[in-house]
Design a protein around this motif. Structure first.
Motif, PDB file in Angstrom:
ATOM      1  N   GLY A  26       0.826  -1.198   0.000  1.00 30.97           N
ATOM      2  CA  GLY A  26       0.000   0.000   0.000  1.00 30.97           C
ATOM      3  C   GLY A  26       0.861   1.250   0.000  1.00 30.97           C
ATOM      4  O   GLY A  26       1.908   1.283  -0.628  1.00 30.97           O
ATOM      5  N   THR A  27       0.434   2.236   0.764  1.00 33.44           N
ATOM      6  CA  THR A  27       1.160   3.513   0.841  1.00 33.44           C
ATOM      7  C   THR A  27       2.215   3.399   1.922  1.00 33.44           C
ATOM      8  O   THR A  27       1.991   3.734   3.080  1.00 33.44           O
ATOM      9  CB  THR A  27       0.191   4.660   1.137  1.00 33.44           C
ATOM     10  N   ILE A  28       3.377   2.930   1.544  1.00 30.71           N
ATOM     11  CA  ILE A  28       4.400   2.589   2.537  1.00 30.71           C
ATOM     12  C   ILE A  28       5.510   3.615   2.622  1.00 30.71           C
ATOM     13  O   ILE A  28       6.539   3.375   3.256  1.00 30.71           O
ATOM     14  CB  ILE A  28       4.985   1.185   2.274  1.00 30.71           C
ATOM     15  N   ASP A  29       5.325   4.771   2.001  1.00 36.03           N
ATOM     16  CA  ASP A  29       6.320   5.815   2.179  1.00 36.03           C
ATOM     17  C   ASP A  29       6.166   6.387   3.580  1.00 36.03           C
ATOM     18  O   ASP A  29       5.125   6.251   4.209  1.00 36.03           O
ATOM     19  CB  ASP A  29       6.125   6.920   1.136  1.00 36.03           C
ATOM     20  N   SER A  30       7.186   7.004   4.055  1.00 36.11           N
ATOM     21  CA  SER A  30       7.187   7.695   5.350  1.00 36.11           C
ATOM     22  C   SER A  30       6.935   6.784   6.544  1.00 36.11           C
ATOM     23  O   SER A  30       6.417   7.223   7.577  1.00 36.11           O
ATOM     24  CB  SER A  30       6.142   8.829   5.371  1.00 36.11           C
ATOM     25  N   ILE A  31       7.288   5.515   6.424  1.00 35.66           N
ATOM     26  CA  ILE A  31       7.175   4.629   7.581  1.00 35.66           C
ATOM     27  C   ILE A  31       8.297   4.957   8.561  1.00 35.66           C
ATOM     28  O   ILE A  31       9.468   4.976   8.196  1.00 35.66           O
ATOM     29  CB  ILE A  31       7.221   3.159   7.169  1.00 35.66           C
ATOM     30  N   VAL A  32       7.924   5.211   9.788  1.00 35.13           N
ATOM     31  CA  VAL A  32       8.884   5.590  10.815  1.00 35.13           C
ATOM     32  C   VAL A  32       9.491   4.350  11.475  1.00 35.13           C
ATOM     33  O   VAL A  32      10.685   4.290  11.733  1.00 35.13           O
ATOM     34  CB  VAL A  32       8.213   6.471  11.871  1.00 35.13           C
ATOM     35  N   PHE A  33       8.641   3.388  11.794  1.00 38.00           N
ATOM     36  CA  PHE A  33       9.145   2.141  12.335  1.00 38.00           C
ATOM     37  C   PHE A  33       8.199   1.007  11.991  1.00 38.00           C
ATOM     38  O   PHE A  33       7.035   1.221  11.668  1.00 38.00           O
ATOM     39  CB  PHE A  33       9.392   2.204  13.846  1.00 38.00           C
ATOM     40  N   ALA A  74      13.952  -3.904   0.408  1.00 42.97           N
ATOM     41  CA  ALA A  74      13.552  -4.213  -0.964  1.00 42.97           C
ATOM     42  C   ALA A  74      12.273  -5.035  -1.002  1.00 42.97           C
ATOM     43  O   ALA A  74      11.493  -4.943  -1.952  1.00 42.97           O
ATOM     44  CB  ALA A  74      14.680  -4.952  -1.678  1.00 42.97           C
ATOM     45  N   LYS A  75      12.055  -5.829   0.031  1.00 39.01           N
ATOM     46  CA  LYS A  75      10.868  -6.687   0.084  1.00 39.01           C
ATOM     47  C   LYS A  75       9.764  -6.108   0.955  1.00 39.01           C
ATOM     48  O   LYS A  75       8.728  -6.748   1.140  1.00 39.01           O
ATOM     49  CB  LYS A  75      11.250  -8.072   0.597  1.00 39.01           C
ATOM     50  N   ASN A  76      10.001  -4.924   1.512  1.00 34.97           N
ATOM     51  CA  ASN A  76       9.018  -4.300   2.407  1.00 34.97           C
ATOM     52  C   ASN A  76       8.595  -5.265   3.508  1.00 34.97           C
ATOM     53  O   ASN A  76       7.399  -5.361   3.857  1.00 34.97           O
ATOM     54  CB  ASN A  76       7.792  -3.817   1.635  1.00 34.97           C
ATOM     55  N   THR A  77       9.551  -5.963   4.043  1.00 32.01           N
ATOM     56  CA  THR A  77       9.274  -7.038   4.995  1.00 32.01           C
ATOM     57  C   THR A  77      10.075  -6.843   6.271  1.00 32.01           C
ATOM     58  O   THR A  77      11.246  -6.483   6.220  1.00 32.01           O
ATOM     59  CB  THR A  77       9.612  -8.399   4.380  1.00 32.01           C
ATOM     60  N   VAL A  78       9.421  -7.101   7.383  1.00 31.55           N
ATOM     61  CA  VAL A  78      10.102  -7.122   8.679  1.00 31.55           C
ATOM     62  C   VAL A  78      10.019  -8.539   9.218  1.00 31.55           C
ATOM     63  O   VAL A  78       9.018  -9.235   9.024  1.00 31.55           O
ATOM     64  CB  VAL A  78       9.487  -6.106   9.656  1.00 31.55           C
ATOM     65  N   TYR A  79      11.088  -8.954   9.866  1.00 29.66           N
ATOM     66  CA  TYR A  79      11.181 -10.308  10.390  1.00 29.66           C
ATOM     67  C   TYR A  79      11.341 -10.276  11.908  1.00 29.66           C
ATOM     68  O   TYR A  79      11.850  -9.317  12.473  1.00 29.66           O
ATOM     69  CB  TYR A  79      12.380 -11.034   9.785  1.00 29.66           C
ATOM     70  N   LEU A  80      10.936 -11.366  12.526  1.00 33.15           N
ATOM     71  CA  LEU A  80      11.196 -11.552  13.943  1.00 33.15           C
ATOM     72  C   LEU A  80      11.724 -12.968  14.127  1.00 33.15           C
ATOM     73  O   LEU A  80      10.981 -13.933  14.000  1.00 33.15           O
ATOM     74  CB  LEU A  80       9.943 -11.338  14.784  1.00 33.15           C
ATOM     75  N   GLN A  81      13.010 -13.074  14.358  1.00 34.34           N
ATOM     76  CA  GLN A  81      13.627 -14.362  14.644  1.00 34.34           C
ATOM     77  C   GLN A  81      13.493 -14.622  16.135  1.00 34.34           C
ATOM     78  O   GLN A  81      13.987 -13.835  16.952  1.00 34.34           O
ATOM     79  CB  GLN A  81      15.099 -14.360  14.241  1.00 34.34           C
ATOM     80  N   MET A  82      12.848 -15.727  16.478  1.00 35.53           N
ATOM     81  CA  MET A  82      12.577 -16.049  17.875  1.00 35.53           C
ATOM     82  C   MET A  82      13.301 -17.334  18.233  1.00 35.53           C
ATOM     83  O   MET A  82      13.016 -18.382  17.651  1.00 35.53           O
ATOM     84  CB  MET A  82      11.074 -16.189  18.109  1.00 35.53           C
ATOM     85  N   VAL A  97       2.965  -0.874  12.182  1.00 36.25           N
ATOM     86  CA  VAL A  97       3.816   0.165  11.604  1.00 36.25           C
ATOM     87  C   VAL A  97       3.289   1.537  11.992  1.00 36.25           C
ATOM     88  O   VAL A  97       2.093   1.722  12.195  1.00 36.25           O
ATOM     89  CB  VAL A  97       3.942   0.069  10.070  1.00 36.25           C
ATOM     90  N   LEU A  98       4.226   2.462  12.087  1.00 38.43           N
ATOM     91  CA  LEU A  98       3.884   3.864  12.250  1.00 38.43           C
ATOM     92  C   LEU A  98       4.289   4.578  10.970  1.00 38.43           C
ATOM     93  O   LEU A  98       5.457   4.515  10.563  1.00 38.43           O
ATOM     94  CB  LEU A  98       4.607   4.488  13.435  1.00 38.43           C
ATOM     95  N   ARG A  99       3.332   5.226  10.353  1.00 36.81           N
ATOM     96  CA  ARG A  99       3.588   5.981   9.134  1.00 36.81           C
ATOM     97  C   ARG A  99       3.340   7.450   9.437  1.00 36.81           C
ATOM     98  O   ARG A  99       2.280   7.803   9.963  1.00 36.81           O
ATOM     99  CB  ARG A  99       2.684   5.496   8.006  1.00 36.81           C
ATOM    100  N   GLY A 100       4.330   8.258   9.118  1.00 43.56           N
ATOM    101  CA  GLY A 100       4.195   9.670   9.431  1.00 43.56           C
ATOM    102  C   GLY A 100       4.224   9.879  10.933  1.00 43.56           C
ATOM    103  O   GLY A 100       4.941   9.199  11.660  1.00 43.56           O
TER     104      GLY A 100
END
Length: 116
Positions: A26-33, A74-82, A97-100
């Motif tokens: 989607g609109t993934i610009d300006s993602i802060v975290f 590049a993949k717009n992906t976040v991972y969590l290795q547990m 996610v926080l955007r803006g």
């Protein structure tokens, strides 16, 4: 709008490992975290980990040194290795996610169940 889809949850024995993934679209610009939270039955949602746009990472006290958050821009992906999972890690894990400055989005969650 940002859409988040988590995957990678499942059943694992205590001491085992899992890797969760969350793909943003989607609109993934300006993602802060991008972050992970979890919620166990009967408990409040709990902060797990966060990675900022500058790749700074933060962890909740209950998972520090066992979990690792990372991202693939590049993949717009976040991972969590547990790793070293225990029964107390059983929960639904949510991507966030926080955007803006104030737009927060949540995924639907993925179930992680750790058996003793």
């Amino acid at each position: 709008q940002v859409q988040l889809v988590e995957s990678g949850g499942g059943f694992v024995q205590a001491g085992g490992s899992l890797r969760l993934s969350c793909v943003a679209s989607g609109t993934i610009d300006s993602i802060v975290f991008m972050a992970w939270y979890r919620q166990a039955p009967g408990k409040e949602r709990e902060f797990v980990a966060r990675i900022t746009s500058g790749d700074r990472t933060y962890y909740g006290n209950s998972v520090n040194d066992r979990f690792t958050i990372s991202r693939d821009i590049a993949k717009n992906t976040v991972y969590l290795q547990m790793n070293s999972l225990n029964v107390e890690d059983t929960a639904v894990y949510y991507c966030n996610v926080l955007r803006g400055t104030s737009d927060r989005y949540w995924g639907r969650g993925t179930q992680v169940t750790v058996s003793s």
